[in-house]
Design a protein around this motif. Structure first.
Motif, PDB file in Angstrom:
ATOM      1  N   LYS A   1       0.834  -1.196   0.000  1.00 18.04           N
ATOM      2  CA  LYS A   1       0.000   0.000   0.000  1.00 18.04           C
ATOM      3  C   LYS A   1       0.870   1.247   0.000  1.00 18.04           C
ATOM      4  O   LYS A   1       1.888   1.295   0.676  1.00 18.04           O
ATOM      5  CB  LYS A   1      -0.867  -0.018   1.260  1.00 18.04           C
ATOM      6  N   THR A   2       0.466   2.235  -0.765  1.00 15.19           N
ATOM      7  CA  THR A   2       1.077   3.554  -0.677  1.00 15.19           C
ATOM      8  C   THR A   2       0.048   4.452  -0.013  1.00 15.19           C
ATOM      9  O   THR A   2      -1.106   4.482  -0.425  1.00 15.19           O
ATOM     10  CB  THR A   2       1.470   4.105  -2.066  1.00 15.19           C
ATOM     11  N   THR A   3       0.453   5.136   1.033  1.00 15.74           N
ATOM     12  CA  THR A   3      -0.492   5.942   1.795  1.00 15.74           C
ATOM     13  C   THR A   3      -0.121   7.416   1.701  1.00 15.74           C
ATOM     14  O   THR A   3       0.977   7.774   1.282  1.00 15.74           O
ATOM     15  CB  THR A   3      -0.525   5.512   3.267  1.00 15.74           C
ATOM     16  N   PHE A   4      -1.057   8.258   2.104  1.00 16.02           N
ATOM     17  CA  PHE A   4      -0.837   9.701   2.083  1.00 16.02           C
ATOM     18  C   PHE A   4      -1.705  10.323   3.172  1.00 16.02           C
ATOM     19  O   PHE A   4      -2.918  10.157   3.178  1.00 16.02           O
ATOM     20  CB  PHE A   4      -1.196  10.273   0.710  1.00 16.02           C
ATOM     21  N   ASP A   5      -1.074  11.015   4.107  1.00 15.26           N
ATOM     22  CA  ASP A   5      -1.801  11.685   5.180  1.00 15.26           C
ATOM     23  C   ASP A   5      -2.036  13.139   4.759  1.00 15.26           C
ATOM     24  O   ASP A   5      -1.181  14.004   4.926  1.00 15.26           O
ATOM     25  CB  ASP A   5      -1.013  11.627   6.484  1.00 15.26           C
ATOM     26  N   LYS A   6      -3.191  13.378   4.171  1.00 14.94           N
ATOM     27  CA  LYS A   6      -3.523  14.691   3.613  1.00 14.94           C
ATOM     28  C   LYS A   6      -3.475  15.789   4.671  1.00 14.94           C
ATOM     29  O   LYS A   6      -2.950  16.873   4.434  1.00 14.94           O
ATOM     30  CB  LYS A   6      -4.898  14.642   2.956  1.00 14.94           C
ATOM     31  N   GLU A   7      -4.002  15.502   5.849  1.00 15.39           N
ATOM     32  CA  GLU A   7      -4.033  16.504   6.920  1.00 15.39           C
ATOM     33  C   GLU A   7      -2.616  16.937   7.324  1.00 15.39           C
ATOM     34  O   GLU A   7      -2.323  18.127   7.420  1.00 15.39           O
ATOM     35  CB  GLU A   7      -4.773  15.936   8.133  1.00 15.39           C
ATOM     36  N   LEU A   8      -1.736  15.969   7.547  1.00 18.52           N
ATOM     37  CA  LEU A   8      -0.357  16.306   7.906  1.00 18.52           C
ATOM     38  C   LEU A   8       0.383  16.964   6.749  1.00 18.52           C
ATOM     39  O   LEU A   8       1.182  17.881   6.947  1.00 18.52           O
ATOM     40  CB  LEU A   8       0.399  15.064   8.376  1.00 18.52           C
TER      41      LEU A   8
ATOM     42  N   LEU B   1       7.199   4.205  -5.809  1.00 15.96           N
ATOM     43  CA  LEU B   1       6.768   2.813  -5.748  1.00 15.96           C
ATOM     44  C   LEU B   1       5.277   2.683  -6.027  1.00 15.96           C
ATOM     45  O   LEU B   1       4.504   3.598  -5.737  1.00 15.96           O
ATOM     46  CB  LEU B   1       7.084   2.232  -4.365  1.00 15.96           C
ATOM     47  N   LEU B   2       4.880   1.537  -6.565  1.00 15.85           N
ATOM     48  CA  LEU B   2       3.485   1.281  -6.905  1.00 15.85           C
ATOM     49  C   LEU B   2       2.972   0.063  -6.157  1.00 15.85           C
ATOM     50  O   LEU B   2       3.707  -0.912  -5.979  1.00 15.85           O
ATOM     51  CB  LEU B   2       3.350   1.022  -8.413  1.00 15.85           C
ATOM     52  N   GLU B   3       1.712   0.111  -5.750  1.00 12.00           N
ATOM     53  CA  GLU B   3       1.105  -1.046  -5.098  1.00 12.00           C
ATOM     54  C   GLU B   3       1.205  -2.257  -6.007  1.00 12.00           C
ATOM     55  O   GLU B   3       0.983  -2.163  -7.210  1.00 12.00           O
ATOM     56  CB  GLU B   3      -0.347  -0.746  -4.738  1.00 12.00           C
ATOM     57  N   GLY B   4       1.595  -3.396  -5.432  1.00 14.02           N
ATOM     58  CA  GLY B   4       1.749  -4.635  -6.180  1.00 14.02           C
ATOM     59  C   GLY B   4       3.147  -4.855  -6.728  1.00 14.02           C
ATOM     60  O   GLY B   4       3.482  -5.968  -7.123  1.00 14.02           O
TER      61      GLY B   4
ATOM     62  N   GLY C   1       7.618 -16.383   8.796  1.00 13.08           N
ATOM     63  CA  GLY C   1       8.401 -16.006   7.631  1.00 13.08           C
ATOM     64  C   GLY C   1       7.937 -14.746   6.949  1.00 13.08           C
ATOM     65  O   GLY C   1       8.360 -14.454   5.829  1.00 13.08           O
ATOM     66  N   VAL C   2       7.078 -13.977   7.617  1.00 20.94           N
ATOM     67  CA  VAL C   2       6.537 -12.751   7.036  1.00 20.94           C
ATOM     68  C   VAL C   2       6.729 -11.598   8.013  1.00 20.94           C
ATOM     69  O   VAL C   2       6.612 -11.767   9.221  1.00 20.94           O
ATOM     70  CB  VAL C   2       5.027 -12.903   6.725  1.00 20.94           C
ATOM     71  N   ALA C   3       7.034 -10.428   7.471  1.00 22.81           N
ATOM     72  CA  ALA C   3       7.060  -9.199   8.263  1.00 22.81           C
ATOM     73  C   ALA C   3       6.355  -8.118   7.452  1.00 22.81           C
ATOM     74  O   ALA C   3       6.484  -8.069   6.232  1.00 22.81           O
ATOM     75  CB  ALA C   3       8.494  -8.776   8.574  1.00 22.81           C
ATOM     76  N   ILE C   4       5.580  -7.287   8.124  1.00 20.63           N
ATOM     77  CA  ILE C   4       4.934  -6.144   7.491  1.00 20.63           C
ATOM     78  C   ILE C   4       5.625  -4.906   8.040  1.00 20.63           C
ATOM     79  O   ILE C   4       5.658  -4.695   9.253  1.00 20.63           O
ATOM     80  CB  ILE C   4       3.418  -6.091   7.792  1.00 20.63           C
ATOM     81  N   CYS C   5       6.214  -4.117   7.144  1.00 18.70           N
ATOM     82  CA  CYS C   5       7.020  -2.963   7.533  1.00 18.70           C
ATOM     83  C   CYS C   5       6.628  -1.767   6.679  1.00 18.70           C
ATOM     84  O   CYS C   5       5.969  -1.911   5.662  1.00 18.70           O
ATOM     85  CB  CYS C   5       8.497  -3.245   7.301  1.00 18.70           C
ATOM     86  N   SER C   6       7.089  -0.611   7.082  1.00 18.23           N
ATOM     87  CA  SER C   6       6.850   0.581   6.270  1.00 18.23           C
ATOM     88  C   SER C   6       8.111   1.418   6.197  1.00 18.23           C
ATOM     89  O   SER C   6       9.003   1.308   7.038  1.00 18.23           O
ATOM     90  CB  SER C   6       5.706   1.410   6.856  1.00 18.23           C
TER      91      SER C   6
END
Length: 114
Positions: free
Chosen positions: A10-17, A32-35, A82-87
């Motif tokens: 996922k690519t995210t964007f915090d509009k308020e910040l 980067l693109l999702e997928g 065997g999986v990690a979710i990171c940002s």
């Protein structure tokens, strides 16, 4: 050492910040693109953002060296071994990655200089 698959979830964007702190016209990460996916071991894969690599490389390194076979985040906050979710560490537009240990052997493809 094994290869690790890196997938952009996922690519995210915090509009308020972004409105409060970002440069005019800032939007979601353009790098980067999702997928999109990459394979890595000890080195940053070509095409992956340098800043994203700095944020995730230690997890990639651990998975490449077998940490995914044990309790590496499994049961703590990750459901599958065997999986990690990171940002990445961009506070205004973070990109979320899924890192997966694979069975594919990694090979050092450079000659050390002495």
């Amino acid at each position: 050492m094994k290869k690790v698959k890196i997938t952009v979830l996922k690519t995210t964007f915090d509009k308020e910040l972004a409105e409060q702190y970002g440069a005019p016209g800032l939007g979601p990460c353009p790098m980067l693109l999702e997928g999109q996916s990459f394979y890595a071991d000890y080195a940053k894969p070509e095409g992956l953002c340098d800043e994203a690599w700095k944020a995730i490389y230690q997890y990639v390194f651990a998975l490449a060296h077998g940490a995914g076979n044990g309790v590496f985040y499994y049961g703590d906050w990750i459901r599958k071994p065997g999986v990690a979710i990171c940002s990445c560490n961009d506070g205004l537009r973070p990109v979320i990655f899924k890192l997966e240990a694979t069975d594919e052997d990694a090979a050092i493809d450079y000659t050390p200089v002495r």
